[in-house]
Design an enzyme around this catalytic site. Structure first.
Site, short mmCIF file in Angstrom:
data_model
loop_
_atom_site.label_atom_id
_atom_site.label_comp_id
_atom_site.label_asym_id
_atom_site.label_seq_id
_atom_site.Cartn_x
_atom_site.Cartn_y
_atom_site.Cartn_z
CB SER A 24 -8.53 -5.77 -3.82
OG SER A 24 -9.07 -4.48 -4.07
NE ARG A 40 -7.64 1.81 -6.03
CZ ARG A 40 -6.49 1.99 -5.43
NH1 ARG A 40 -5.44 2.38 -6.12
NH2 ARG A 40 -6.35 1.79 -4.14
NE ARG A 97 -8.23 -0.12 5.19
CZ ARG A 97 -8.15 1.20 5.38
NH1 ARG A 97 -8.41 1.72 6.55
NH2 ARG A 97 -7.81 1.99 4.38
CG ASP A 141 -2.09 0.92 1.08
OD1 ASP A 141 -2.36 1.40 -0.04
OD2 ASP A 141 -2.77 1.18 2.10
CG LEU A 163 10.10 -16.57 -3.83
CD1 LEU A 163 9.67 -16.76 -2.37
CD2 LEU A 163 10.62 -15.14 -4.02
CD1 TRP A 185 7.15 6.89 -2.51
CD2 TRP A 185 6.66 7.17 -4.68
NE1 TRP A 185 8.34 6.97 -3.20
CE2 TRP A 185 8.07 7.14 -4.54
CE3 TRP A 185 6.13 7.33 -5.96
CZ2 TRP A 185 8.94 7.27 -5.62
CZ3 TRP A 185 6.99 7.47 -7.04
CH2 TRP A 185 8.39 7.44 -6.86
CG HIS A 231 -0.15 2.03 -9.35
ND1 HIS A 231 -0.33 1.69 -8.03
CD2 HIS A 231 -1.29 2.67 -9.72
CE1 HIS A 231 -1.52 2.10 -7.63
NE2 HIS A 231 -2.13 2.70 -8.63
C1 FPP Z 1 -1.97 0.17 -3.31
O1 FPP Z 1 -1.57 1.49 -3.43
C2 FPP Z 1 -1.46 -0.61 -4.41
C3 FPP Z 1 -2.20 -1.13 -5.42
C4 FPP Z 1 -3.66 -0.99 -5.51
C5 FPP Z 1 -1.58 -1.85 -6.53
C6 FPP Z 1 -0.30 -2.55 -6.25
C7 FPP Z 1 0.31 -2.83 -7.55
C8 FPP Z 1 1.62 -2.77 -7.84
C9 FPP Z 1 2.68 -2.52 -6.86
C10 FPP Z 1 2.05 -2.93 -9.26
C11 FPP Z 1 1.87 -4.24 -9.91
C12 FPP Z 1 2.05 -5.43 -9.09
C13 FPP Z 1 2.75 -6.53 -9.41
C14 FPP Z 1 2.68 -7.71 -8.53
C15 FPP Z 1 3.63 -6.60 -10.58
P1 FPP Z 1 -2.68 2.63 -3.45
O2 FPP Z 1 -2.88 3.06 -4.85
O3 FPP Z 1 -3.91 2.18 -2.74
O4 FPP Z 1 -1.95 3.73 -2.63
P2 FPP Z 1 -2.62 4.85 -1.71
O5 FPP Z 1 -3.25 4.13 -0.55
O6 FPP Z 1 -1.47 5.69 -1.32
O7 FPP Z 1 -3.61 5.58 -2.58
#
Ligand code: FPP
Length: 239
Positions: free
Chosen positions: A57, A63, A184, A12, A121, A17, A29
């Protein structure tokens, strides 16, 4: 000191960021993908056997369309086979993958197939995943078996349910990490984390380093895992 054999991570903080740097959420991302690569390599070198990453998710489908599209194409481009091959990593998926766009599904399943023989892994990407979706599917499958006369309701055990989950072939995670400051579980591995140690840190996922992974493992090592027993019982059994 021991290394958990299975670590699960809620990655998260990508959006925040990016925002703090005046950038688009998608840049967060992209930076998050770099961290996925870094942590895959680190976990592999530390001898972790399973690493489950919550990438998308069921709720993330809600989104903005542009962010979903950016995430989908990022997910395809981030499946770096060279990295997996170099580290002997096997890629697997959990989640409602039928909901993914066909190009995404095909591309990832191709990587799953080509890394199937790797013995190091196992990286499990949770894509279009939620624990309540997974449990609902499991309940349906079990109900069908009862209806077909293959199973009696009184013989349904915890194992019956575990075997009906997407994670049936993996051990439960001993350690769950969530970055980005929220405390959470967000519908992630609710059944499987019944006895996991939970580690929350404020670091945004793009900033998460292998030293942060080590700090989470150190935290895990400081915990006494009692599984409902008393401290004395655990000490006696361990001797
Ligand atoms: C949460 O950050 C992150 C996600 C919803 C996506 C995670 C995806 C990646 C790291 C890229 C692709 C993954 C793989 C496995 C190659 P957020 O957007 O909810 O952040 P925020 O809470 O700061 O808004």
């Amino acid at each position: 000191m021991s290394t958990p054999q299975h670590i699960a991570i809620i990655m998260d903080g990508n959006g925040r960021w990016a925002k703090e740097r005046g950038m688009e959420r998608s840049s967060g991302h992209e930076a998050g993908v770099e961290t996925v690569h870094r942590i895959t390599e680190a976990a592999s070198q530390m001898g972790v056997r399973y690493l489950t990453l919550y990438a998308f998710s069921t709720e993330n489908w809600n989104r903005p369309e542009s962010e979903v599209a950016a995430l989908m194409s990022l997910i395809i481009s981030s499946m770096e086979e060279e990295l997996f091959m170099r580290n002997n990593v096997r890629l697997r998926l959990i989640g409602d993958i039928d909901r993914l766009p066909e190009a995404v599904r095909k591309s990832i399943l191709g990587t799953v197939e080509r890394t199937a023989g790797n013995t190091g892994l196992t990286v499990i990407i949770a894509l279009s995943y939620s624990s309540k979706w997974e449990l609902t599917e499991a309940m349906r499958a079990i109900a069908k078996r009862v209806q077909a006369g293959e199973l009696l309701p009184e013989t349904i055990s915890e194992a019956t349910i575990g075997e009906a989950l997407n994670t049936a072939e993996y051990p439960d995670p001993e350690l769950l990490i969530r970055t980005g400051g929220e405390v959470r579980l967000s519908n992630f591995l609710l059944w499987q984390t019944a006895y996991s140690e939970l580690y929350f840190c404020d670091t945004y996922w793009p900033d998460f380093q292998s030293s942060d992974l080590q700090a989470a493992i150190d935290y895990y090592n400081r915990k006494e895992r009692r599984f409902g027993l008393t401290s004395e019982q655990v000490t006696t059994t361990a001797q």
